[in-house]
Design a protein around this motif. Structure first.
Motif, short mmCIF file in Angstrom:
data_model
loop_
_atom_site.label_atom_id
_atom_site.label_comp_id
_atom_site.label_asym_id
_atom_site.label_seq_id
_atom_site.Cartn_x
_atom_site.Cartn_y
_atom_site.Cartn_z
N ARG A 49 -3.92 32.98 59.83
CA ARG A 49 -3.72 34.51 58.96
C ARG A 49 -4.47 34.12 57.92
NH1 ARG A 49 1.23 35.23 59.48
NH2 ARG A 49 1.99 34.66 57.45
N GLN A 78 -7.56 36.07 55.83
CA GLN A 78 -7.13 36.67 54.34
C GLN A 78 -8.31 36.23 53.23
OE1 GLN A 78 -3.23 35.19 54.25
NE2 GLN A 78 -2.26 37.59 54.02
N TYR A 121 -0.10 44.93 46.58
CA TYR A 121 0.64 44.08 47.58
C TYR A 121 -0.06 43.12 48.52
CZ TYR A 121 4.31 43.74 51.03
OH TYR A 121 5.15 43.21 52.06
N LEU A 122 -1.01 43.67 48.90
CA LEU A 122 -1.83 42.66 49.94
C LEU A 122 -2.06 41.42 49.14
CD1 LEU A 122 -4.13 44.75 52.13
CD2 LEU A 122 -1.82 43.69 52.54
N VAL A 162 1.19 39.16 48.79
CA VAL A 162 1.30 38.62 50.19
C VAL A 162 0.49 37.47 50.34
CG1 VAL A 162 1.34 39.16 52.64
CG2 VAL A 162 2.31 40.75 51.27
N TYR A 163 -0.81 37.60 50.08
CA TYR A 163 -1.64 36.49 50.38
C TYR A 163 -1.51 35.30 49.38
CZ TYR A 163 -6.45 34.27 49.99
OH TYR A 163 -7.49 33.31 50.16
N LEU A 185 1.82 34.52 48.48
CA LEU A 185 3.00 33.69 48.97
C LEU A 185 2.37 32.88 50.37
CD1 LEU A 185 5.81 33.15 49.17
CD2 LEU A 185 6.21 35.30 50.24
N ASP A 186 1.57 33.48 50.96
CA ASP A 186 1.12 32.65 52.39
C ASP A 186 0.35 31.41 51.76
OD1 ASP A 186 2.32 34.37 54.12
OD2 ASP A 186 0.33 35.67 54.41
N PHE A 209 9.13 45.92 47.12
CA PHE A 209 8.16 45.09 47.89
C PHE A 209 7.66 43.80 47.23
CE2 PHE A 209 8.44 49.00 50.70
CZ PHE A 209 8.01 48.41 51.69
N ILE A 210 7.17 44.14 45.82
CA ILE A 210 6.55 43.14 45.24
C ILE A 210 7.45 42.02 44.65
CG2 ILE A 210 4.92 42.53 43.21
CD1 ILE A 210 3.32 44.79 43.92
N LYS A 250 8.70 39.44 46.99
CA LYS A 250 7.67 38.42 47.45
C LYS A 250 7.57 37.31 46.14
CE LYS A 250 6.29 39.93 51.19
NZ LYS A 250 6.41 39.26 52.58
#
Length: 569
Positions: free
Chosen positions: A13, A17, A52-53, A56-57, A59-60, A117-118, A121
């Motif tokens: 993933r 990204q 948001y993306l 998420v990125y 955190l990944d 949402f944010i 994370k």
């Protein structure tokens, strides 16, 4: 799925990204997908930097534990912190915008869900990776989480907004534990308790049977269970997860591999196999012999439902009647070859699937869905009322004077709008090869469509409308693979419609789905300004009654009535 498999998936993933990362802005850059809340238009902003993306990125990147990714994650998080509203006197204090290109005060309507949402994370970033970040960034994250929690508490979402009620409980409960604020912990604990009490009283979630949000609810409950230190909250999440899993398991249809309706919220009539939300269903179906002990797991006693082909009839209330002043029931009929579901009353927003079926079409799934379309888009000011007995439904549609267009709240039309096409459609999509259809037949139905071994039949029982009786048409879009049984209310030059001036706007129908035509009696009549429609079989009758004159939506929800068939003895 094993921990090693999960890590491999994470790296794959991240590879995708990485390609969307813009090092100049230090955010994810890609096509604009949002339609609600933002004032940006796709033609002017086809590509945007999405908040948001990006988080998420980040955190990944940190979850990968690769040292070379830590610096990039820190840069992204620094930008995210700068985008939060930090003005204590601001009405959007603690929120984030959707896009780098659009500040909060320029949005059409800021999305309060972004605090949840944010915020979630950022809680996970600080809890799991704080020791790898600079003291300055850690302090910034701590303050940002506190502001997000304040926004969540100010909004104070009730337990009827299921997935946000759970997510907000996570941010405040676990976030409060992480940043050491007992006031937040207590709020999160109380919020989860409120959701539990409300759900146990009702017996289900108000955000009922949603293919996109039930998995999120399950995941959020699982995350609270895994991350919190509070034993009472752990106990509550276990019970709530079981309710959510049972709702999904009982309505999974093995033959079509679809999630039976009705659906309170859905973004597509069929399951999206590539979506993250579908992962929990995939894990059940794949029956991984080496699961990650930390992964979301379906309770063992519910697993048989995912392969059980049997006749099943489910019905339950979905609203707290004392709170709303009215009730709606969700009915689902499960058959080996198909499933059919409907609500008794709801708006016809594009995220509601009030009447939907999935049918085995020679090994692949077709769907059948009711829609009310204005210029090709679902019109949320139309109000659905229906009553279902197994494979038969009597339903009606009337109109609200104080509601929205494509969204119930964000673009109100309040009964006055322009249109060049208005129609009621029974839409058939998915795998539509080999469908046999005709207009009218000897059983006096308006149209019939053969799907595999089953036949959809539709008959208009009455139409009371200032526009007269709708014209019936069978429409087909070869490009989209869709077939429509259309009742065309208006088609012509664009003109204004004002339902405040209409005396009549109500339509009632009989819908059946079965291998053979059953002996059904049906009819309708008008009495004291209301349209009554009924269906009878084997001396058992069901009916609906709906006002013919447009009214405010609260009145329609209270005045639209249903009567179920007596249960078979």
């Amino acid at each position: 799925m094993s921990a090693q498999s999960n890590h491999n998936q994470l790296l794959a993933r991240l590879s995708e990204q990485d390609a969307s990362y813009d090092p100049a802005v230090k955010m994810q850059f890609g096509p604009m997908m949002k339609t609600y809340h933002t004032a940006l238009k796709k033609d002017s902003y086809p590509y945007v930097h999405e908040t948001y993306l990006s988080v998420v990125y980040a955190l990944d990147l940190l979850d990968s534990t690769l040292p070379e990714y830590t610096e990039r994650a820190a840069k992204i998080l620094s930008v995210i912190l700068q985008l939060q509203d930090t003005r204590q006197d601001s009405p959007t204090y603690g929120l984030w915008p959707y896009y780098y290109e659009e500040p909060l005060d320029q949005m059409e309507a800021p999305d309060w869900n972004y605090a949840d949402f944010i915020g979630k994370k950022l809680v996970l970033v600080l809890k799991h990776h704080g020791d790898r970040l600079s003291e300055v960034l850690k302090q910034g994250l701590l303050e940002a989480i506190g502001r997000a929690c304040q926004a969540i508490m100010t909004r104070d979402v009730g337990p009827s907004y299921t997935n946000i009620a759970v997510m907000g409980a996570f941010v405040t409960l676990v976030g409060g534990e992480v940043i050491g604020q007992e006031k937040l912990v207590q709020y999160g604990r109380n919020r989860l308790q409120r959701l539990y009490d409300y759900t146990m009283r009702l017996g289900t979630f108000v955000e009922f049977n949603s293919p996109c949000y039930t998995p999120i609810t399950i995941e959020e409950l699982h995350h609270i269970h895994k991350e919190t230190k509070d034993p009472d909250s752990i106990r509550l999440t276990e019970r709530l997860q079981h309710i959510a899993w049972k709702m999904a398991a009982e309505r999974y249809h093995p033959r079509t591999k679809e999630w039976a309706g009705p659906h309170s919220r859905s973004y597509s009539p069929m399951l999206n196999r590539s979506s993250l939300e579908y992962d929990i269903i995939r894990q059940v179906l794949e029956n991984d012999p080496d699961p990650d002990p930390q992964a979301v797991r379906c309770p063992e006693e519910l697993l048989p439902y995912f392969s059980l082909e049997e006749e099943r009839h489910l019905r339950c209330p979905i609203f707290d009647e004392e709170e709303t002043g009215y009730q709606s029931y969700a009915t689902t009929y499960m058959h080996e070859d198909y499933c059919l579901g409907s609500f008794t009353k709801d708006m016809m927003w594009n995220q509601r699937e009030n009447l939907i079926a999935y049918v085995d079409n020679h090994g692949k799934a077709a769907y059948v869905q009711l829609r009310f379309l204005k210029d090709g888009k679902d019109f949320s000011s139309a109000v659905f009322t229906g009553v279902q007995d197994k494979s038969d439904i009597v339903f009606g549609i009337n109109m609200a004077l104080d509601f929205g267009d494509w969204h119930p709240a964000l673009d109100p039309v309040n009964g006055v709008f322009d249109a060049e096409d208005i129609r009621i459609r029974i839409e058939i999509g998915g795998y539509t090869e080999g469908l046999d259809y005709l207009s009218g037949n000897k059983q006096d139905y308006d149209a019939a469509v053969v799907i595999g071994n089953q036949t959809v039949r539709v008959k208009q029982l009455s139409a009371l409308s200032d526009m007269g009786v709708p014209r019936i048409a069978i429409t087909r879009s070869e490009q989209e693979g869709l077939l429509g049984i259309d009742y065309i209310i208006y088609e012509g030059l664009r003109k204004e419609f004002d339902f405040h001036k209409w005396n009549q706007a109500a339509w009632v129908f009989l819908f059946t789905l079965s291998a053979r035509v059953e002996e059904l009696q049906s009819g309708s009549e008008v009495n004291n300004g209301s349209l009554y429609a009924w269906c009878e079989k084997q001396d058992r009758k069901m009916s609906i009654t709906i006002p013919v004159k447009p009214e405010r939506i609260g009145q329609l929800f209270r005045n639209n009535e249903v009567s179920f068939m007596a249960e078979d003895v």
